[in-house]
Design a protein around this motif. Structure first.
Motif, short mmCIF file in Angstrom:
data_model
loop_
_atom_site.label_atom_id
_atom_site.label_comp_id
_atom_site.label_asym_id
_atom_site.label_seq_id
_atom_site.Cartn_x
_atom_site.Cartn_y
_atom_site.Cartn_z
N ARG A 1 -4.64 -4.45 4.98
CA ARG A 1 -5.40 -3.24 5.48
C ARG A 1 -5.08 -2.04 4.71
NH1 ARG A 1 -3.75 -1.77 11.07
NH2 ARG A 1 -2.18 -0.77 10.13
N VAL A 2 -6.03 -1.23 3.86
CA VAL A 2 -6.00 -0.20 3.29
C VAL A 2 -6.42 1.10 3.79
CG1 VAL A 2 -6.09 0.93 0.94
CG2 VAL A 2 -5.77 -1.50 1.04
N ARG A 3 -5.74 1.83 4.05
CA ARG A 3 -6.03 3.27 4.99
C ARG A 3 -5.67 4.47 4.38
NH1 ARG A 3 -4.25 3.10 10.95
NH2 ARG A 3 -5.67 1.67 11.23
N ASP A 4 -6.69 5.34 4.40
CA ASP A 4 -6.13 6.63 3.71
C ASP A 4 -6.52 7.87 4.23
OD1 ASP A 4 -9.00 7.73 2.89
OD2 ASP A 4 -9.01 5.75 2.05
N THR A 5 -6.30 9.03 4.26
CA THR A 5 -6.64 10.09 5.18
C THR A 5 -7.47 11.03 4.07
OG1 THR A 5 -4.77 11.30 4.39
CG2 THR A 5 -5.00 10.21 6.63
N GLY A 6 -8.48 10.52 3.27
CA GLY A 6 -9.15 11.03 2.22
C GLY A 6 -10.62 11.70 2.92
N ILE A 7 -11.47 11.59 1.78
CA ILE A 7 -12.73 12.31 2.24
C ILE A 7 -13.69 11.57 2.95
CG2 ILE A 7 -12.65 13.61 -0.09
CD1 ILE A 7 -14.81 11.50 -1.31
N VAL B 1 -7.88 -7.08 -6.27
CA VAL B 1 -8.60 -6.57 -5.03
C VAL B 1 -7.80 -5.29 -4.50
CG1 VAL B 1 -9.35 -7.00 -2.70
CG2 VAL B 1 -10.06 -8.45 -4.44
N LEU B 2 -6.32 -5.54 -4.27
CA LEU B 2 -5.59 -4.57 -3.61
C LEU B 2 -5.47 -3.38 -4.41
CD1 LEU B 2 -2.93 -6.88 -1.89
CD2 LEU B 2 -5.03 -5.82 -0.92
N LEU B 3 -5.25 -3.66 -5.77
CA LEU B 3 -5.26 -2.36 -6.90
C LEU B 3 -6.41 -1.45 -6.63
CD1 LEU B 3 -3.33 -4.05 -9.80
CD2 LEU B 3 -2.47 -2.17 -8.41
N ASN B 4 -7.54 -2.13 -6.51
CA ASN B 4 -8.83 -1.31 -6.51
C ASN B 4 -8.80 -0.52 -5.34
OD1 ASN B 4 -11.40 -0.58 -7.22
ND2 ASN B 4 -12.29 -2.35 -7.29
N LEU B 5 -8.44 -1.40 -4.21
CA LEU B 5 -8.70 -0.67 -2.99
C LEU B 5 -7.78 0.51 -2.78
CD1 LEU B 5 -9.51 -3.52 -0.47
CD2 LEU B 5 -11.01 -1.93 -1.22
N LEU B 6 -6.45 0.21 -3.06
CA LEU B 6 -5.49 1.24 -3.19
C LEU B 6 -5.49 2.43 -4.04
CD1 LEU B 6 -2.96 1.54 -1.16
CD2 LEU B 6 -1.66 0.59 -2.91
N GLY B 7 -6.11 1.98 -5.12
CA GLY B 7 -6.46 2.98 -6.37
C GLY B 7 -7.43 3.90 -5.87
N ASN B 8 -8.68 3.45 -5.17
CA ASN B 8 -9.85 4.22 -4.73
C ASN B 8 -9.25 5.03 -3.50
OD1 ASN B 8 -11.64 3.36 -6.50
ND2 ASN B 8 -12.42 1.71 -5.01
N ALA B 9 -8.36 4.55 -2.70
CA ALA B 9 -7.87 5.44 -1.57
C ALA B 9 -6.95 6.45 -2.20
CB ALA B 9 -6.92 4.43 -0.59
N LEU B 10 -6.18 6.28 -3.33
CA LEU B 10 -5.42 7.60 -3.93
C LEU B 10 -6.34 8.47 -4.74
CD1 LEU B 10 -2.26 5.36 -5.34
CD2 LEU B 10 -2.31 6.93 -3.65
N PRO C 1 3.68 6.18 -9.15
CA PRO C 1 3.65 7.54 -9.64
C PRO C 1 2.36 8.36 -9.40
CG PRO C 1 4.32 5.60 -10.98
CD PRO C 1 3.67 4.91 -9.98
N ARG C 2 1.21 7.76 -9.21
CA ARG C 2 -0.03 8.29 -8.95
C ARG C 2 0.07 9.04 -7.45
NH1 ARG C 2 -5.02 4.30 -9.51
NH2 ARG C 2 -5.99 6.22 -8.67
N ALA C 3 0.82 8.56 -6.53
CA ALA C 3 1.14 9.10 -5.29
C ALA C 3 2.11 10.16 -5.37
CB ALA C 3 1.73 8.16 -4.23
N VAL C 4 3.19 10.17 -6.52
CA VAL C 4 4.04 11.42 -6.70
C VAL C 4 3.02 12.50 -7.33
CG1 VAL C 4 5.98 11.87 -7.95
CG2 VAL C 4 6.00 9.82 -6.67
N GLU C 5 2.25 12.06 -8.11
CA GLU C 5 1.73 13.23 -8.91
C GLU C 5 0.85 13.87 -7.72
OE1 GLU C 5 -1.65 13.19 -12.32
OE2 GLU C 5 -0.55 11.57 -11.93
N GLU D 1 -1.48 10.71 3.66
CA GLU D 1 -0.89 9.39 3.25
C GLU D 1 -1.94 8.37 3.04
OE1 GLU D 1 -0.35 6.72 7.15
OE2 GLU D 1 0.95 8.69 7.15
N VAL D 2 -1.60 7.17 2.31
CA VAL D 2 -2.50 6.08 1.76
C VAL D 2 -1.23 4.98 2.33
CG1 VAL D 2 -3.65 4.81 0.06
CG2 VAL D 2 -3.52 7.30 0.14
N SER D 3 -1.90 4.08 2.92
CA SER D 3 -1.05 2.84 3.24
C SER D 3 -1.96 1.50 2.95
CB SER D 3 -0.81 2.87 4.73
OG SER D 3 -1.88 2.69 5.63
N LEU D 4 -0.83 0.46 2.66
CA LEU D 4 -1.32 -0.98 2.50
C LEU D 4 -0.37 -1.56 3.47
CD1 LEU D 4 -2.67 -3.26 1.07
CD2 LEU D 4 -1.03 -3.22 -0.77
N ILE D 5 -1.10 -2.28 4.21
CA ILE D 5 -0.30 -3.17 5.27
C ILE D 5 -0.96 -4.71 5.38
CG2 ILE D 5 0.59 -3.34 7.69
CD1 ILE D 5 1.59 -0.83 6.31
#
Length: 730
Positions: A495-501, A459-468, A428-432, A475-479
């Motif tokens: 691996r959590v990767r984002d295209t953020g700041i 751990v993964l919720l924290n990293l993925l949440g920060n990425a979002l 939902p956060r990604a959709v938003e 995009e944001v990915s968890l592989i």
């Protein structure tokens, strides 16, 4: 009267009375004797002449030999490397060699007129009474005795002086002094080397004396040979008092002296010791008997076949006291910190309980009939309560970690389902934010491992949440993927990767500090306590793993977590197994996002399918037509709902309007948007999958679609055909 000459001859032959004329017999006898006398005289003369001739030849030969030896001696004396003056008994010059001339440049005539000491002794060496100091030359001449070697300065013809080493020895024959030999050598280079050595030794002494450590030197006999100023201050013995005395008597406590002597003897015998070339702590003793802790380094140096030992000693009494005080302060601080952590843990728990109650009742309240203004207020309360609960959870976890009360479980869990559940939770956060969210596990990764799923999820919720949170577009990915590891363990990488700041390079050191964020402005803009990554790293370390990150400002960040897990039972090996019902089925994946497209293609291959891929609608239409023309049409097309130029619904419309490919079953890949699902059904999509796509859902949708397609084909083959009309009647 006989002639006087005849009378002398007669007397020579024994005739004494020669006054009368001798008789004939006497005269005959006389003549015989005279004849014999002349014969003997001729023989004597011959012998004498022969002896003279032999003596003259020997003298000539001896003279030649003496001349040659004299010349040879002169050559040797001239070519000798030292300066040489041969003097008469009064000290005047008789001979000088070429080296003496080269060194001093005095004329022979000057040195022959006066004793040499009156010429070559410098004027500035005059004594108070004005007489020359002769450097022992005049005294030696006066005594008739040689002088030992001395160093001095002598004057040259140009008035300058040079340092020389000289020896004066007498030439004695039969107890009489016939002359003197003065040999001297230029020692300018030696004096310069000695001066450099003296300066070096003085510099070394000053350095040693300025050292803050006591520097003590000892010879192989155990005697002090060096003692600097700090050693005087440390031990109370002056340099003069210490040098020459046994070191053990000065600074080693009585109870350790025997051990010290044994160690010295052992090292001298074997060349090995347990204390040499190491920094050790010992107990030392000063002049007053006070014992104190000292840090000592002993370095042996072999010189001239024997050992010299350099010891560097530092009184560490103050350091020991400071360490003791620091340890006490550390223990007190740790106790206070534990008490604080326990207090925070208790308080966070007490606060979290009523906060959960508030959230529950707010949720119930939101389900009642509320007008728009009331619902807006309830939404604000609910969002604020959730934010506060997140803060409380972070503080609770952090305090538990700090207090050492956080335990790690070891239970079996499914890595794939955990990752996909995280994707569902954050979708939902990604959709938003209109972001592409990819959550995938490599198909070869074992499905079940033993570890702590709760902490991995955190751990993964924290990293993925920060990425979002820190990504506004892209995009944001968890592989996840796994390494084989050893027989008992397996390493899983997330691996959590984002295209953020992104993160500036000069602020990365603040990333894992408690209550800290990279930039204070991000706290104001994005919120947060600054504990998330700290807790994440601590949790990963508690599980025996590690976390790494790469980032580029304005491009994005990548965090990689590696955690070792125990292998599960043998029955849980591969997360994805081939599906016989899908084997060989041709599928087309249409998605503009490369990461999502590659993940879907790889998963479909593990299902046993034959996938192909297109990055947009136009390319998809081309591939669909080519497949039909080749007689191998695609069984299903998976189409992303959001694509540039032609979105998923637009592509579906284009396919349905093209009779050649109109019957291709379509599956829509959509974000959590109800309108998309409704539009998919209206546009004839056979199924809709929510992104991020789960492997089980994908398999089920494909099985359902292909099964329905087969049933439709079967029904069309078994349906009765309409009877054909007969020929027209005329």
């Amino acid at each position: 009267m006989l002639h006087p000459l005849l009378q002398r001859q007669l007397k020579k032959v024994g005739i004494g009375d020669v006054s009368a004329v001798p008789s004939a017999e006497v005269l005959a006898q006389l003549l015989e004797r005279v004849s014999r006398s002349y014969t003997e005289s001729d023989q004597d003369r011959y012998t004498l002449e022969r002896s003279l001739r032999v003596s003259s030849a020997e003298m000539q030969e001896l003279n030649s030999r003496l001349t040659a030896e004299s010349n040879h001696l002169a050559i040797v004396m001239r070519s000798i490397g030292d300066g040489l003056y041969v003097l008469d008994p009064e000290g005047r010059l008789v001979f000088m060699n070429a080296e003496a001339d080269r060194l001093l440049r005095w004329r022979e005539s000057d040195l022959r007129e006066r004793p040499v000491w009156e010429i070559i002794v410098p004027d500035d060496l005059r004594e108070a009474d004005g007489s020359h100091r002769t450097l022992g030359l005049r005294e030696a001449v006066a005594r008739g005795q040689g002088n030992r070697e001395w160093d001095c300065e002598i004057r040259r013809a140009d008035g300058s002086t040079i340092p020389v080493a000289y020896v004066l020895n007498p030439v004695v024959s039969g107890g009489a002094v016939l002359g003197w030999v003065l040999v001297f050598r230029d020692i300018t280079d030696r004096k310069q080397a000695e001066e450099k050595l003296r300066q070096s030794e003085e510099k070394f002494r000053l350095i040693v004396d300025s050292a803050h450590d006591a520097v003590v030197m000892m010879n192989a006999a155990g005697e002090v040979s060096g003692w600097n100023v700090e050693a005087e201050r440390t031990f109370g013995w002056s340099r003069a008092e210490a040098v020459g005395r046994r070191l053990s008597d000065l600074i080693v406590p009585q109870r350790y002296r025997e051990s010290h002597e044994r160690g010295l003897s052992s090292f001298l015998e074997t060349g090995e010791g347990s204390v040499v070339n190491r920094r050790i702590e010992v107990t030392a003793r000063d002049r007053n008997g006070r014992e104190f802790p000292a840090e000592v380094t002993v370095c042996p140096v072999k010189t001239g076949g024997s050992f010299e030992f350099s010891g560097f000693v530092r009184d560490i009494s103050e350091r020991k006291k400071a360490m003791s005080d620091l340890e006490a302060a550390k223990n007190a601080a740790e106790a206070a910190n534990r008490a604080k952590s326990e207090f925070l843990a208790n308080m966070s728990h007490e606060l979290r309980t009523p906060m959960n109650g508030i959230l529950g009742f707010v949720s119930l309240l939101s389900d009642t009939g509320l007008d728009s203004e009331q619902r807006e207020c309830v939404d604000v309360v609910q969002a604020s309560a959730r934010s506060l609960l997140t803060v409380l959870n972070d503080i609770l976890d952090f305090s538990k970690i700090e207090a050492g009360k956080l335990e790690i479980e070891a239970i079996e869990f499914d890595v794939r389902r955990l990752v996909e559940a995280i994707g569902d939770l954050l979708a939902p956060r990604a959709v938003e934010k209109r972001l592409e969210l990819i959550c995938a596990v490599d198909p070869s990764t074992p499905s079940v491992v033993r570890g702590d799923p709760t902490r991995i999820r955190q751990v993964l919720l924290n990293l993925l949440g920060n990425a979002l949170k820190f990504t506004d577009r892209g995009e944001v990915s968890l592989i996840a993927w796994a390494d084989e590891g050893d027989a008992a363990d397996i390493r899983v990488h997330f691996r959590v990767r984002d295209t953020g700041i992104g993160i500036p390079g000069n602020k990365r050191d603040r990333l894992f500090k408690a209550f800290s964020q990279v930039d204070g402005s991000t706290t104001r803009h994005y919120g947060g306590t600054g504990l998330g990554l700290v807790i994440t790293r601590r949790l990963v370390e508690l599980m025996g793993g590690q976390i790494e990150f790469e980032s580029e400002l304005g491009v994005g960040s990548t965090f990689t977590v590696t955690v070792p897990f125990a292998r599960a039972d043998a029955g849980h090996r591969s997360a994805i197994v081939p599906s016989p019902a899908l084997a060989g089925i041709r599928l087309l994946v249409v998605d503009d996002n490369e990461s999502q497209r590659l993940h879907l293609v790889e998963t479909l291959r593990w299902f046993g399918c034959e996938p192909d891929a297109a990055s947009g609608g136009a390319e998809a239409l081309v591939l669909l037509h080519r497949a039909v023309e080749a007689g191998r049409p695609f069984a299903v097309a998976l189409i992303d709902s959001q694509m540039p130029e032609m979105d998923g619904v637009g592509l579906a419309d284009a396919i349905r309007l093209d009779s050649t490919i109109a019957k291709t079953p379509l599956v829509l890949l959509s974000l959590l948007e109800p309108t998309r699902s409704v539009a998919a059904k209206e546009r004839g999509f056979a199924a809709t999958l929510t992104k991020p796509v789960k492997s089980d859902a994908l398999r089920g949708a494909l099985l359902a679609v292909t099964s329905a397609q087969h049933e439709e084909v079967a029904e069309s083959r078994t349906a009765p055909r309409p009877e054909s009309a007969g020929p027209a009647m005329a």
